[in-house]
Design a protein around this motif. Structure first.
Motif, short mmCIF file in Angstrom:
data_model
loop_
_atom_site.label_atom_id
_atom_site.label_comp_id
_atom_site.label_asym_id
_atom_site.label_seq_id
_atom_site.Cartn_x
_atom_site.Cartn_y
_atom_site.Cartn_z
N VAL A 157 0.87 -1.18 0.00
CA VAL A 157 0.00 0.00 0.00
C VAL A 157 0.90 1.23 0.00
O VAL A 157 1.85 1.31 0.80
CB VAL A 157 -0.91 0.00 1.26
N PRO A 158 0.68 2.19 -0.90
CA PRO A 158 1.52 3.39 -0.89
C PRO A 158 1.54 4.03 0.51
O PRO A 158 0.52 4.07 1.20
CB PRO A 158 0.84 4.32 -1.90
N ALA A 159 2.72 4.53 0.89
CA ALA A 159 2.84 5.17 2.21
C ALA A 159 2.18 6.54 2.20
O ALA A 159 1.62 6.98 3.21
CB ALA A 159 4.31 5.28 2.61
N VAL A 160 2.26 7.23 1.06
CA VAL A 160 1.66 8.57 0.95
C VAL A 160 1.01 8.73 -0.42
O VAL A 160 1.35 8.02 -1.37
CB VAL A 160 2.70 9.72 1.13
N ASN A 161 0.09 9.67 -0.49
CA ASN A 161 -0.41 10.18 -1.77
C ASN A 161 -0.26 11.70 -1.70
O ASN A 161 -0.90 12.35 -0.88
CB ASN A 161 -1.87 9.78 -1.99
N GLN A 162 0.63 12.22 -2.53
CA GLN A 162 0.90 13.67 -2.52
C GLN A 162 0.03 14.33 -3.57
O GLN A 162 0.16 14.07 -4.76
CB GLN A 162 2.40 13.91 -2.82
N ILE A 163 -0.88 15.19 -3.13
CA ILE A 163 -1.90 15.76 -4.04
C ILE A 163 -2.05 17.27 -3.81
O ILE A 163 -1.66 17.78 -2.76
CB ILE A 163 -3.27 15.07 -3.82
N GLU A 164 -2.61 17.93 -4.80
CA GLU A 164 -2.87 19.38 -4.65
C GLU A 164 -3.94 19.60 -3.58
O GLU A 164 -5.05 19.07 -3.69
CB GLU A 164 -3.34 19.96 -5.99
N ILE A 165 -3.60 20.37 -2.58
CA ILE A 165 -4.59 20.76 -1.55
C ILE A 165 -4.25 22.15 -1.04
O ILE A 165 -3.08 22.45 -0.74
CB ILE A 165 -4.58 19.83 -0.32
N HIS A 166 -5.26 23.00 -0.96
CA HIS A 166 -5.12 24.30 -0.32
C HIS A 166 -6.53 24.74 0.07
O HIS A 166 -7.51 24.03 -0.26
CB HIS A 166 -4.42 25.31 -1.26
N PRO A 167 -6.69 25.85 0.75
CA PRO A 167 -8.04 26.20 1.20
C PRO A 167 -9.07 26.32 0.08
O PRO A 167 -10.27 26.14 0.34
CB PRO A 167 -7.83 27.53 1.93
N TYR A 168 -8.67 26.61 -1.15
CA TYR A 168 -9.64 26.69 -2.24
C TYR A 168 -9.87 25.33 -2.93
O TYR A 168 -10.67 25.22 -3.85
CB TYR A 168 -9.20 27.71 -3.29
N PHE A 169 -9.11 24.30 -2.49
CA PHE A 169 -9.25 22.97 -3.09
C PHE A 169 -8.95 21.95 -1.98
O PHE A 169 -7.84 21.42 -1.87
CB PHE A 169 -8.26 22.83 -4.26
N ALA A 170 -9.98 21.70 -1.16
CA ALA A 170 -9.75 20.97 0.10
C ALA A 170 -9.61 19.46 -0.10
O ALA A 170 -9.06 18.78 0.78
CB ALA A 170 -10.89 21.27 1.07
#
Ligand code: NDP
Length: 274
Positions: A157-170
């Motif tokens: 199972v992947p240890a992390v998923n790095q994705i776009e997140i910021h207050p306008y894209f939660a």
């Protein structure tokens, strides 16, 4: 210097929850910029083959005099190297540029589902994990169906998923899928490259706590449990972004920031990236 909390990944490896990103840091400046970040206290650096600056990160680690074990380094496989053998060869070059014989975390940068088979790419990362080249492996920009395919089709199972997140894209749905599988969420572009910083909700909450809107946004991420690594080449901002552990947002403030979500994705949709 405040202590940065760590998150325990699904194979027990510990990652500092706040790190330093080097996307768009010019290769020739990277060693000096990362040395400055070490000076502020950052011990987690997020780079990628695509950024062209892994060698600068490696140089900074050597020049810093820090023990390699005290620094957490992430890099990512570039999109052109998804074939199994290409991925292994590209990883060896990453190690050469960074120096040393391992990275802490290695990610598939984008799934590239239109043009490649990311499950085969994932098997190459499993090989890298097995032989100790990476302490943990994960993915980036994976949508729920990509995650499920990797989980169903492999032993890791992947240890992390790095994705776009910021207050306008939660990204609450994708974060929930990550959590359901024990995958830690890493938030890229945590201040939307500056786009959220004039938001009146963030500035007003900041004024209340004597903090900037950038600090409020970063604190929101940290209180949600995500891992962040804001990028800046500006030493004062490096310090500013590091000073988020002496403030606590209350439930009402967290909710108000949650309410800023408008599904505003800045980067490409992972299914469309080719
Ligand atoms: P960020 O949201 O970290 O924003 C960086 C921008 O904001 C820079 O222009 C910087 O300016 C400015 N900035 C930083 N701190 C402050 C502050 N306190 N006040 C005002 N402005 C500030 O964007 P990134 O896109 O760089 O994301 C962070 C990291 O995430 C990347 O470096 C990379 O490691 C990772 N990432 C991963 C991706 C992926 O596909 N996996 C995609 C994109 C990013 P300046 O430098 O001029 O000071």
């Amino acid at each position: 210097m405040p202590d940065v909390p760590t998150i325990t990944l699904n194979n027990q490896v510990q990652i500092p929850q706040l790190g330093f990103g080097v996307f768009q840091v010019p290769p020739e400046d990277t060693a000096d910029v990362v040395l400055e970040a070490f000076d502020v206290g950052y011990r987690h650096i997020d780079t990628a083959e695509m950024y062209g600056n892994e060698a600068g990160v490696g140089e900074a680690i050597r020049r810093s005099g820090l023990d390699r074990g005290d620094v957490f380094v992430t890099s990512k496989l570039d999109n052109g190297f998804h074939e199994y053998d290409d991925a292994l060869a590209a990883f060896d070059e990453t190690l050469e540029r960074l120096g040393g014989d391992y990275v802490d975390l290695f990610l598939v940068h984008w799934p590239m589902p239109k043009s490649t088979d990311y499950l085969k790419t994932w098997h190459a990362l499993e090989q890298i994990l097995d032989r100790g080249g990476a302490r943990a492996i994960g993915v980036s920009n994976f949508e729920p169906d990509h995650l499920r395919r990797v989980i169903d089709g492999s032993d890791t199972v992947p240890a992390v998923n790095q994705i776009e997140i910021h207050p306008y894209f939660a990204q609450n749905e994708l974060r929930a899928v990550n959590a359901e599988h024990g995958i830690a969420t890493e938030a890229w572009s945590p201040i939307a490259q500056g786009e959220v910083l004039d938001d009146p909700v963030l500035t007003e909450i900041g004024e209340r706590h004597g903090k900037t809107s950038a600090q409020v946004a970063l604190r929101w991420h940290v209180q949600r449990g995500d891992i962040v690594f804001p990028k800046t080449v500006t030493p004062e901002r490096m310090r500013e972004n590091f000073e988020i552990f002496d403030v606590e947002l209350d439930a009402d403030e967290m909710e108000r920031i949650d309410g800023l979500d408008r599904g505003h994705r800045r980067g490409p949709h992972p299914d469309e990236m080719n």
